[in-house]
Scaffold this motif. Structure first.
Motif, mmCIF file in Angstrom:
data_model
loop_
_atom_site.group_PDB
_atom_site.id
_atom_site.type_symbol
_atom_site.label_atom_id
_atom_site.label_comp_id
_atom_site.label_asym_id
_atom_site.label_seq_id
_atom_site.Cartn_x
_atom_site.Cartn_y
_atom_site.Cartn_z
ATOM 1 N N VAL A 3 28.467 -0.353 0.986
ATOM 2 C CA VAL A 3 27.380 -0.019 0.173
ATOM 3 C C VAL A 3 26.902 -0.943 -0.755
ATOM 4 N N ASP A 4 27.898 -1.692 -1.333
ATOM 5 C CA ASP A 4 27.414 -2.550 -2.558
ATOM 6 C C ASP A 4 26.659 -3.640 -2.026
ATOM 7 N N ASP A 5 26.789 -3.792 -0.794
ATOM 8 C CA ASP A 5 25.716 -4.999 -0.162
ATOM 9 C C ASP A 5 24.384 -4.663 0.256
ATOM 10 N N MET A 6 24.048 -3.234 0.080
ATOM 11 C CA MET A 6 22.878 -2.808 0.758
ATOM 12 C C MET A 6 21.653 -3.092 -0.284
ATOM 13 N N PRO A 7 21.740 -3.241 -1.348
ATOM 14 C CA PRO A 7 20.421 -3.671 -2.388
ATOM 15 C C PRO A 7 20.124 -5.154 -1.940
ATOM 16 N N GLY A 8 21.030 -5.843 -1.924
ATOM 17 C CA GLY A 8 20.857 -7.258 -1.775
ATOM 18 C C GLY A 8 20.062 -7.200 -0.191
ATOM 19 N N LEU A 9 20.466 -6.613 0.594
ATOM 20 C CA LEU A 9 19.879 -6.738 2.006
ATOM 21 C C LEU A 9 18.548 -6.130 1.905
ATOM 22 N N TYR A 10 18.358 -4.890 1.371
ATOM 23 C CA TYR A 10 16.979 -4.517 0.966
ATOM 24 C C TYR A 10 15.932 -5.387 0.204
ATOM 25 N N SER A 11 16.610 -5.669 -0.782
ATOM 26 C CA SER A 11 15.575 -6.673 -1.524
ATOM 27 C C SER A 11 15.362 -8.088 -0.879
ATOM 28 N N GLY A 12 15.953 -8.383 0.267
ATOM 29 C CA GLY A 12 15.826 -9.709 0.821
ATOM 30 C C GLY A 12 14.900 -9.349 1.912
ATOM 31 N N ALA A 13 14.430 -8.127 2.264
ATOM 32 C CA ALA A 13 13.436 -7.870 3.671
ATOM 33 C C ALA A 13 12.139 -7.839 3.040
ATOM 34 N N ALA A 14 11.406 -8.210 3.998
ATOM 35 C CA ALA A 14 10.108 -8.157 4.086
ATOM 36 C C ALA A 14 9.278 -6.621 3.973
ATOM 37 N N LEU A 15 9.982 -5.999 4.699
ATOM 38 C CA LEU A 15 9.817 -4.668 5.019
ATOM 39 C C LEU A 15 11.012 -3.676 5.898
ATOM 40 N N VAL A 16 10.981 -2.484 5.624
ATOM 41 C CA VAL A 16 11.807 -1.728 6.505
ATOM 42 C C VAL A 16 11.012 -0.951 7.331
ATOM 43 N N CYS A 17 11.478 -0.811 8.604
ATOM 44 C CA CYS A 17 10.969 -0.138 9.865
ATOM 45 C C CYS A 17 11.948 0.745 10.134
ATOM 46 N N LEU A 70 3.186 -3.435 12.013
ATOM 47 C CA LEU A 70 4.288 -4.597 11.568
ATOM 48 C C LEU A 70 3.223 -5.604 11.284
ATOM 49 N N GLY A 71 2.587 -6.000 12.230
ATOM 50 C CA GLY A 71 1.626 -7.311 11.856
ATOM 51 C C GLY A 71 0.850 -7.338 10.766
ATOM 52 N N GLU A 72 0.084 -6.145 10.817
ATOM 53 C CA GLU A 72 -0.709 -5.534 9.629
ATOM 54 C C GLU A 72 -0.017 -5.878 8.059
ATOM 55 N N LEU A 73 1.268 -5.375 8.013
ATOM 56 C CA LEU A 73 2.016 -5.276 6.741
ATOM 57 C C LEU A 73 2.485 -6.515 6.734
ATOM 58 N N LEU A 74 3.099 -7.330 7.410
ATOM 59 C CA LEU A 74 3.372 -8.607 7.381
ATOM 60 C C LEU A 74 2.486 -9.827 6.998
ATOM 61 N N ASN A 75 1.175 -9.606 7.478
ATOM 62 C CA ASN A 75 0.287 -10.422 6.973
ATOM 63 C C ASN A 75 -0.669 -10.107 5.827
ATOM 64 N N ASP A 76 -0.278 -9.040 5.187
ATOM 65 C CA ASP A 76 -1.176 -8.744 3.810
ATOM 66 C C ASP A 76 -0.413 -8.614 2.663
ATOM 67 N N ARG A 77 -0.388 -9.691 1.925
ATOM 68 C CA ARG A 77 0.440 -9.670 0.906
ATOM 69 C C ARG A 77 0.043 -8.202 -0.358
ATOM 70 N N ASP A 78 -1.270 -8.223 -0.363
ATOM 71 C CA ASP A 78 -1.610 -7.208 -1.152
ATOM 72 C C ASP A 78 -1.439 -5.867 -0.828
ATOM 73 N N LEU A 79 -1.319 -5.510 0.749
ATOM 74 C CA LEU A 79 -0.738 -4.180 0.852
ATOM 75 C C LEU A 79 0.732 -3.974 0.707
ATOM 76 N N ARG A 80 1.368 -4.962 0.963
ATOM 77 C CA ARG A 80 2.929 -4.915 0.695
ATOM 78 C C ARG A 80 3.100 -4.683 -0.782
ATOM 79 N N SER A 81 2.218 -5.196 -1.735
ATOM 80 C CA SER A 81 2.462 -5.096 -3.001
ATOM 81 C C SER A 81 1.991 -3.703 -3.651
ATOM 82 N N TYR A 82 0.855 -3.208 -3.029
ATOM 83 C CA TYR A 82 0.651 -1.800 -3.149
ATOM 84 C C TYR A 82 1.505 -0.938 -2.845
ATOM 85 N N LEU A 83 2.143 -1.015 -1.426
ATOM 86 C CA LEU A 83 3.118 -0.100 -0.888
ATOM 87 C C LEU A 83 4.524 -0.057 -1.878
ATOM 88 N N LYS A 84 4.925 -1.376 -2.304
ATOM 89 C CA LYS A 84 5.983 -1.334 -3.129
ATOM 90 C C LYS A 84 5.652 -0.785 -4.405
#
Length: 118
Positions: A3-17, A70-84
């Motif tokens: 459990v203690d490792d989960m935040p690091g794994l999430y924060s290093g991810a480009a997205l979660v599917c 997946l491609g849409e989100l990986l290629n659109d920095r503004d969309l990732r920021s919006y969803l974040k």
């Protein structure tokens, strides 16, 4: 994964599917939103309830739609920021004290229903 490792794994991810066909309350979606990771998730009622407008959805029976999303989100920095940012806002509605209170109220309701039928 501990459990203690989960935040690091999430924060290093480009997205979660999460391509589930059926799901209950999905704690991984809440964890991802809390760490600022955008979501690509199957369009099922439980996911809609948890993530609301803080995710991109796809039909879990259409893998080509998943690939495009997946491609849409990986290629659109503004969309990732919006969803974040949407995710940060959405996750504020969840807490362990609130979950405990609501669970207690459901149990109280269920016992009351059972008692009133006897």
């Amino acid at each position: 994964v501990p459990v203690d490792d989960m935040p690091g794994l999430y924060s290093g991810a480009a997205l979660v599917c999460c391509p589930s066909l059926e799901e209950g309350f999905s704690l991984p979606l809440v964890e991802a939103m809390a760490t600022g990771v955008p979501l690509v998730i199957s369009d099922i009622p439980a996911h809609r309830e948890v993530a609301g407008e803080a995710a991109l959805y796809f039909d879990p029976y259409r893998p080509e739609q998943l690939a495009l999303t997946l491609g849409e989100l990986l290629n659109d920095r503004d969309l990732r920021s919006y969803l974040k940012n949407r995710g940060y806002g959405r996750v504020r509605r969840y807490s362990w004290p609130k979950a405990a209170t609501e669970t207690w109220l459901v149990y109280r309701w269920a016992v009351g229903k059972r008692v009133s039928r006897q």
